[in-house]
Enzyme design. Sequence first.
Site, PDB file in Angstrom:
ATOM      1  N   TYR A   1       0.844  -1.201   0.000  1.00  0.00           N
ATOM      2  CA  TYR A   1       0.000   0.000   0.000  1.00  0.00           C
ATOM      3  C   TYR A   1       0.882   1.254   0.000  1.00  0.00           C
ATOM      4  O   TYR A   1       0.628   2.195  -0.765  1.00  0.00           O
ATOM      5  CB  TYR A   1      -0.921  -0.022   1.228  1.00  0.00           C
ATOM      6  CG  TYR A   1      -1.874   1.155   1.326  1.00  0.00           C
ATOM      7  CD1 TYR A   1      -3.027   1.212   0.552  1.00  0.00           C
ATOM      8  CD2 TYR A   1      -1.626   2.215   2.212  1.00  0.00           C
ATOM      9  CE1 TYR A   1      -3.906   2.298   0.649  1.00  0.00           C
ATOM     10  CE2 TYR A   1      -2.496   3.290   2.320  1.00  0.00           C
ATOM     11  CZ  TYR A   1      -3.635   3.329   1.538  1.00  0.00           C
ATOM     12  OH  TYR A   1      -4.494   4.404   1.631  1.00  0.00           O
TER      13      TYR A   1
HETATM   14  N1  LIG Z   1      -9.495   6.040   5.163  1.00  0.00           N
HETATM   15  C1  LIG Z   1      -8.243   6.380   5.419  1.00  0.00           C
HETATM   16  O1  LIG Z   1      -7.774   6.308   6.573  1.00  0.00           O
HETATM   17  C2  LIG Z   1      -7.351   6.850   4.292  1.00  0.00           C
HETATM   18  C3  LIG Z   1      -6.128   7.453   4.637  1.00  0.00           C
HETATM   19  C4  LIG Z   1      -5.295   7.881   3.623  1.00  0.00           C
HETATM   20  C5  LIG Z   1      -5.661   7.724   2.300  1.00  0.00           C
HETATM   21  N2  LIG Z   1      -6.833   7.145   1.987  1.00  0.00           N
HETATM   22  C6  LIG Z   1      -7.171   6.986   0.573  1.00  0.00           C
HETATM   23  O2  LIG Z   1      -8.322   7.747   0.279  1.00  0.00           O
HETATM   24  C7  LIG Z   1      -9.098   7.102  -0.714  1.00  0.00           C
HETATM   25  C8  LIG Z   1     -10.522   6.915  -0.229  1.00  0.00           C
HETATM   26  O3  LIG Z   1     -10.484   6.194   0.972  1.00  0.00           O
HETATM   27  P1  LIG Z   1     -11.800   5.899   1.823  1.00  0.00           P
HETATM   28  O4  LIG Z   1     -11.330   5.616   3.192  1.00  0.00           O
HETATM   29  O5  LIG Z   1     -12.794   6.939   1.577  1.00  0.00           O
HETATM   30  O6  LIG Z   1     -12.237   4.516   1.158  1.00  0.00           O
HETATM   31  P2  LIG Z   1     -13.655   3.730   1.279  1.00  0.00           P
HETATM   32  O7  LIG Z   1     -13.306   2.295   1.383  1.00  0.00           O
HETATM   33  O8  LIG Z   1     -14.516   4.324   2.315  1.00  0.00           O
HETATM   34  O9  LIG Z   1     -14.306   4.015  -0.132  1.00  0.00           O
HETATM   35  C9  LIG Z   1     -13.660   3.615  -1.311  1.00  0.00           C
HETATM   36  C10 LIG Z   1     -14.661   3.574  -2.437  1.00  0.00           C
HETATM   37  O10 LIG Z   1     -13.937   3.143  -3.593  1.00  0.00           O
HETATM   38  C11 LIG Z   1     -14.720   2.175  -4.276  1.00  0.00           C
HETATM   39  N3  LIG Z   1     -13.889   1.261  -5.056  1.00  0.00           N
HETATM   40  C12 LIG Z   1     -13.077   0.280  -4.565  1.00  0.00           C
HETATM   41  N4  LIG Z   1     -12.560  -0.415  -5.590  1.00  0.00           N
HETATM   42  C13 LIG Z   1     -13.032   0.138  -6.724  1.00  0.00           C
HETATM   43  C14 LIG Z   1     -12.876  -0.163  -8.093  1.00  0.00           C
HETATM   44  N5  LIG Z   1     -12.124  -1.192  -8.497  1.00  0.00           N
HETATM   45  N6  LIG Z   1     -13.509   0.605  -9.020  1.00  0.00           N
HETATM   46  C15 LIG Z   1     -14.291   1.646  -8.615  1.00  0.00           C
HETATM   47  N7  LIG Z   1     -14.502   1.954  -7.325  1.00  0.00           N
HETATM   48  C16 LIG Z   1     -13.877   1.215  -6.391  1.00  0.00           C
HETATM   49  C17 LIG Z   1     -15.460   1.431  -3.169  1.00  0.00           C
HETATM   50  O11 LIG Z   1     -16.612   0.759  -3.661  1.00  0.00           O
HETATM   51  C18 LIG Z   1     -15.777   2.568  -2.194  1.00  0.00           C
HETATM   52  O12 LIG Z   1     -17.017   3.148  -2.499  1.00  0.00           O
HETATM   53  C19 LIG Z   1      -8.375   5.815  -1.043  1.00  0.00           C
HETATM   54  O13 LIG Z   1      -7.552   6.012  -2.170  1.00  0.00           O
HETATM   55  C20 LIG Z   1      -7.511   5.571   0.179  1.00  0.00           C
HETATM   56  O14 LIG Z   1      -6.366   4.810  -0.117  1.00  0.00           O
HETATM   57  C21 LIG Z   1      -7.694   6.707   2.956  1.00  0.00           C
END
Ligand SMILES: NC(=O)c1ccc[n+]([C@@H]2O[C@H](COP(=O)([O-])OP(=O)(O)OC[C@H]3O[C@@H](n4cnc5c(N)ncnc54)[C@H](O)[C@@H]3O)[C@@H](O)[C@H]2O)c1
Length: 320
Positions: free
Chosen positions: A207
């Site tokens: 990741y």
């Molecule tokens: N949550 C955290 O702590 C955090 C921290 C740093 C970065 N991020 C990054 O922020 C972004 C959003 O994170 P989040 O926590 O809101 O995630 P989440 O899991 O709440 O939501 C992710 C969304 O992406 C969709 N998704 C997954 N695979 C997919 C695919 N193949 N095609 C289309 N859609 C797809 C899922 O259905 C979901 O609706 C991500 O890139 C994550 O890596 C998250």
Amino acid sequence: MAKTNQSGTAGSAGNNNDIYNIVLLIVDIVVLVAKFWIAIVEEVFKAFTTRPQSNVAGQFVLITGAGHGMGKEMALQYGALGAKVICWDVNEQTNSQTVKEVKQAGGTAFGYVCNVVKREDIVELAAKVRKEHGFISVVVNNAGIMPCHPLLEHTEQETRLMYDINVLAHFWIIQAFLPDMVERNEGSIVALSSCAGLFGLPNLVPYCGTKFAVRGYMAALAEELRLKNPQTNVKLTTIFPYMIDTGLCKNPRFRFPNLFKLIPPQEAAASIIEAQREGLEEAAIPRRFVAIEKIGRLIPRKAMRLVNDFLDTGVDSDKH
Ligand SMILES: NC(=O)c1ccc[n+]([C@@H]2O[C@H](COP(=O)([O-])OP(=O)(O)OC[C@H]3O[C@@H](n4cnc5c(N)ncnc54)[C@H](O)[C@@H]3O)[C@@H](O)[C@H]2O)c1
């Protein structure tokens, strides 16, 4: 005798040329030093002033992963700002729910099912979206996954999937929407990296690789755009969120929960939108994390590791 004269003339022309080149070099250096300090003063000044935010009302904003978490919250907040939101997600049900909620709040939204793993689907859907809606002003590469366990427990399939979603999909989406932005010399591309794109974290080896990749390709793309057009108005914004309370991060670990706690997705979405509208190149959530990373790099690793061990903050494996 004539020969001596000729070589004498050639010699003095050569000397003149050398002097001319040295003068040019000195002028270049003086201009560089002056511009260098002006740029530093400008940036320090900007750091202490409120930046104007671009207006997104009436503009199309495309968000991947809009069905849940920060993607959903961004869709709702962009909708509330009057933007027309284009929601992409692999999950039809949650994506439709986001579209419904944006509309219920008085906004405009369009939902499309898209598995960003499939390049052909992205290319086809991007063409359809551009045909139906025209110019897309803001593209947010947000969809991402985060399997969390030691490297030796990661399967080939989940590792490849993570790179497909977290990195490669960004390229296919940028290749689809950037040409219009370059042609009109306007628009924004936002990419979700992570604090895992600033610091190496245990249980998140692949990741971290994907999120450092996001940081790297966005920095490189910014240089490509700048060299092609020094006056470019196409903005690139890389976001480095700390742990956000969306459920993606299954087992967060904090020694000092008052200092480092899960951030609500609403707050994170507002922070991302603010960074995009201000045209920031890099923005952490909270903002201070980018500065902490820069300072951390100046400190010897051994000393930084002592601080990290003391803070004892991270993510535990999702398998135990
Ligand atoms: N949550 C955290 O702590 C955090 C921290 C740093 C970065 N991020 C990054 O922020 C972004 C959003 O994170 P989040 O926590 O809101 O995630 P989440 O899991 O709440 O939501 C992710 C969304 O992406 C969709 N998704 C997954 N695979 C997919 C695919 N193949 N095609 C289309 N859609 C797809 C899922 O259905 C979901 O609706 C991500 O890139 C994550 O890596 C998250």
